[in-house]
Write an enzyme that holds these catalytic residues in place. Structure first.
Site, mmCIF file in Angstrom:
data_model
loop_
_atom_site.group_PDB
_atom_site.id
_atom_site.type_symbol
_atom_site.label_atom_id
_atom_site.label_comp_id
_atom_site.label_asym_id
_atom_site.label_seq_id
_atom_site.Cartn_x
_atom_site.Cartn_y
_atom_site.Cartn_z
ATOM 1 N N HIS A 134 -21.326 71.106 77.195
ATOM 2 C CA HIS A 134 -21.643 72.415 77.762
ATOM 3 C C HIS A 134 -21.324 72.650 79.211
ATOM 4 O O HIS A 134 -20.511 73.095 80.049
ATOM 5 C CB HIS A 134 -23.106 72.724 77.360
ATOM 6 C CG HIS A 134 -23.441 74.182 77.971
ATOM 7 N ND1 HIS A 134 -23.589 75.252 77.130
ATOM 8 C CD2 HIS A 134 -23.712 74.465 79.194
ATOM 9 C CE1 HIS A 134 -24.222 76.160 78.102
ATOM 10 N NE2 HIS A 134 -24.169 75.761 79.168
ATOM 11 N N GLU A 135 -21.961 71.223 79.932
ATOM 12 C CA GLU A 135 -21.696 71.328 81.527
ATOM 13 C C GLU A 135 -20.399 70.992 81.761
ATOM 14 O O GLU A 135 -19.897 71.545 82.831
ATOM 15 C CB GLU A 135 -22.738 70.250 82.046
ATOM 16 C CG GLU A 135 -24.376 70.602 81.629
ATOM 17 C CD GLU A 135 -24.779 72.033 82.071
ATOM 18 O OE1 GLU A 135 -24.342 72.554 83.153
ATOM 19 O OE2 GLU A 135 -25.569 72.489 81.204
ATOM 20 N N HIS B 220 -18.469 74.146 81.942
ATOM 21 C CA HIS B 220 -18.706 74.717 83.285
ATOM 22 C C HIS B 220 -17.791 74.119 84.542
ATOM 23 O O HIS B 220 -17.296 74.729 85.113
ATOM 24 C CB HIS B 220 -20.085 74.621 83.721
ATOM 25 C CG HIS B 220 -21.006 75.692 83.161
ATOM 26 N ND1 HIS B 220 -20.915 77.072 82.894
ATOM 27 C CD2 HIS B 220 -22.468 75.525 82.475
ATOM 28 C CE1 HIS B 220 -21.804 77.579 82.384
ATOM 29 N NE2 HIS B 220 -22.799 76.696 82.060
ATOM 30 N N HIS C 175 -14.393 74.881 84.363
ATOM 31 C CA HIS C 175 -14.445 76.426 85.113
ATOM 32 C C HIS C 175 -14.056 76.288 86.478
ATOM 33 O O HIS C 175 -13.110 76.774 87.179
ATOM 34 C CB HIS C 175 -15.575 77.147 84.725
ATOM 35 C CG HIS C 175 -15.159 78.687 84.775
ATOM 36 N ND1 HIS C 175 -16.417 79.494 84.529
ATOM 37 C CD2 HIS C 175 -14.151 79.500 85.073
ATOM 38 C CE1 HIS C 175 -15.959 80.726 84.567
ATOM 39 N NE2 HIS C 175 -14.743 80.888 84.931
HETATM 40 ZN ZN LIG Z 1 -24.529 77.070 80.744
#
Ligand SMILES: [Zn+2]
Length: 676
Positions: free
Chosen positions: A467-468, A471, A474
């Site tokens: 998940h991290e 990010h 991104h």
């Molecule tokens: Zn998040």
């Protein structure tokens, strides 16, 4: 002048952590604020008429030094803090908010921005420039810059009152939480609880000089009791105490505050020319309008409800068979769900952990990024870091061009706050023709290795890392001109797409074969374990969905209407919940009076976004599944239209360019097993 106020004389201009002196931060901040102020003055005092370049662009590039120092300082305050840093944070925070207020209230600056905005149609701006102009203009207009003086004053009075009310709301909840305790004197009362939870309850009692055991409304105490305690009457007592916070008509009651907050928000929105608070908030969201959000919630409800009813019936039958319960109540929900889950899936973390050695999982994430986007991660030992546990990498694309510097900080320490997050030390932007690459970081709190055992992650930690890392991608792949539109600077209900979509790869055999290998035998994780993980992740998903939807609907009910006619909170709340409730109502309980997300935190008119983000990531991942989870064409579209674009364009437009159509909820419902 401190070392922080000069360009860093390091490889790739990374932060020179080992040379930073904590005591220098305050003066570095002051110098940088002065510099940023003078940059604003230069824009305002420009004798030439306002243009996009000399006003909007100049404003976005201003304050670079202050941003850099702030990033470094506040990242340290989260990941490696101490008393001295915390003290400086206390001193610096008011200086920073004063500085940003000065900009927001600077009328001469606004007049220049407005003059550019009003001539927008003649300017021949590209999409990113047009977005930046809108964003800058709205940052003033949404704070009342266009209002006459008397209305401006009213707006400021409302804002002041709202911040006091939100504070009061939170104080009441905290006081309610701290006030309640359930004192147990017989060990039988704790039947069913895991040893750790019993021990914690005992220690809590001891710390207050009491005999026996104490259970409180704090999550670490409350959740295990509701999940495991055999005693139905004690669960009932605890659940009722939890559900009646702020609703007892005493000095900690929040009913009047709830009404006041929603009415003031409505008045504020009307002053600024919006129909309701939700219209105001959603103007800057992918979901756009209350009509769309309500439709989104109702559509999901209609589709998820049949499955939820079936699950509820199954749980009811199980409780009947297990304990002879005739009518399931709210305080039975967690308890029987846990029992049923144990019966259906015999799954525990210890069985999975040996397959998820931290080093292997990191390599797995890097391999996924390589197969999808051609990225190469090489560990560097020459980059300065703020703690020896931090790992540093140089990230390059397939042509060997620098993409980013990447920091990863995995283990808990005294100076690190809980949880996991992605952040950056330096933003990406194109300035003076140079594409400045970002310095991105992820921070987690995973189990540390010992002398005899490496760091082995739970499956939940594995998805957290992905998940991290999503990010982080991104941030790393950002490719925009203006810093305020770069990377994760996107609408609030769009920011979790890159992170949540990456979690999907953790459930795929094709991915797991790459890295989920037993740390001793090197054997790949058996697929039946993965199937179990997937099924247990979907357990009671229909009921969970209804619960989330009920909160979203309550939020919209408070913020998407004129609330002046609402008199009785409880009646109104039950109406707002509509068709979402499966359990009998508890008269003494109220959700609104303790709904801190929307009345204290920043989620007003935003609670829907939890489900919204899930719909997006499921729909986007289904595209990968259709074409192959490592399909280069789909990956390239995701990079081109989503990951590299930041907030340069409306997210729905970007999403449609990637997917070819608007997101649909069916993929999420299919993934959750709620529809076929
Ligand atoms: Zn998040």
């Amino acid at each position: 002048m401190t070392i922080l106020n000069k360009p860093f004389d390091t490889q790739y201009n990374t932060a020179p952590f080992s040379k930073l002196k904590t005591e220098e931060f305050l003066s570095a901040f002051k110098t940088a604020i002065k510099k940023a102020k003078s940059e604003i003055d230069t824009i305002v005092n420009n004798k030439e008429k306002p243009t996009f370049q000399n006003t909007i662009e100049a404003l976005d590039y201003s304050g670079e030094e202050l941003d850099r120092i702030s990033s470094i300082f506040f990242n340290l305050n989260s990941a490696e803090t101490n008393d001295e840093i915390q003290k400086i944070a206390q001193e610096v925070s008011p200086l920073l908010s004063e500085f940003s207020n000065d900009i927001a209230l600077n009328e001469d600056l606004f007049n220049r921005v407005k003059s550019v905005f009003d001539s927008k149609s003649d300017l021949k701006l590209n999409t990113e420039q047009a977005t930046l102009l809108d964003k800058k203009y709205k940052s003033f207009a949404r704070n009342g810059a266009n209002l006459p003086e008397d209305k401006k004053e009213r707006l400021r009075a409302i804002d002041k009152e709202l911040s006091q009310l939100k504070l009061k709301f939170g104080e009441h909840i905290l006081a309610e939480t701290n006030k309640f305790e359930m004192h147990l004197t017989h060990i039988d009362n704790l039947d069913g609880l895991p040893e750790g939870a019993k021990e914690a309850a005992k220690q809590l009692a001891e710390s207050k000089g009491r005999k026996g055991w104490l259970i409180t409304l704090d999550y670490p105490s409350y959740i295990p009791f509701m999940t495991h305690a055999k005693s139905r009457s004690l669960r009932k007592k605890l659940s009722k105490a939890f559900g009646s916070k702020g609703f007892k008509s005493d000095e900690l009651d929040n009913k009047a505050i709830v009404l006041k907050i929603s009415n003031l928000r409505y008045e504020r929105a009307q002053l600024l020319g919006y129909q309701t608070h939700a219209h105001f908030v959603l103007e800057e969201r992918m979901a756009e309008s209350p009509v769309k959000v309500n439709h989104f919630l109702e559509d999901l409800l209609e589709k998820a409800k049949p499955a939820a009813i079936k699950e509820f019936k199954k749980l009811q039958d199980f409780a009947k068979e297990f304990d002879g319960i005739d009518q399931l109540q709210k305080w039975d929900s967690a308890y029987y769900s846990e029992k049923l889950k144990q019966k259906l899936f015999d799954l525990d973390d210890e069985k999975l952990k040996p397959y998820f050695k931290l080093e292997n999982v990191i390599e797995g994430a890097f391999t996924v990024a390589n197969k999808l986007f051609g990225l190469e991660f090489n560990e560097m030992d020459t980059i300065d870091k703020y703690h020896k546990d931090v790992m540093t990498y140089k990230v390059e694309d397939a042509d060997g061009e620098l993409v980013s510097i990447f920091y990863a900080d995995f283990f808990p320490r005294a100076g690190k706050r809980n949880g996991a997050w992605m952040t950056s030390f330096k933003p990406q932007m194109i300035k003076n023709g140079t594409n400045e690459r970002p310095h991105v970081s992820i921070v987690c709190n995973f189990t540390k290795p010992t002398k005899s055992k490496p760091s082995l992650l739970t499956f939940n930690e594995v998805t957290t890392l992905f998940h991290e890392f999503g990010h982080a991608l991104h941030g790393m792949l950002a490719n925009t001109t203006y810093p305020s539109l770069s990377g994760t600077s996107v609408y609030w209900d769009f920011v979790e797409l890159p992170s949540q979509i990456l979690e999907n790869w953790c459930y795929e055999e094709e991915t797991l074969k790459l890295f989920a290998k037993h740390y001793k035998t090197d054997q790949v994780i058996p697929m039946e374990l993965i199937e179990k993980i997937k099924k247990s992740a979907n357990f009671n998903e229909g009921m969970q969905t209804l619960r989330q939807l009920s909160f979203g609907m309550l939020d919209m009910a408070w913020h998407g209407v004129d609330p002046s006619e609402i008199k009785d909170i409880k009646t109104y709340e039950l109406k707002a919940f509509g068709e979402t409730q499966l359990y009998p109502d508890v008269k003494a309980n109220c959700m609104s009076t303790a709904f801190a997300h929307i009345f204290q935190g920043g989620y007003s008119s935003g609670y829907y976004s939890y489900k919204w983000a899930e719909v997006l990531d499921a729909d986007a991942f289904e595209y990968f599944k259709e074409e192959g989870i490592f399909n280069k064409t789909v990956a390239n579209k995701f990079k081109t239209y989503v990951l590299s674009q930041g907030g340069t364009e409306n997210p729905m437009t970007l999403y449609k360019k990637f997917r070819g159509q608007e997101p649909k909820p069916e993929a999420l419902l299919r993934r959750a097993g709620l529809i076929k």
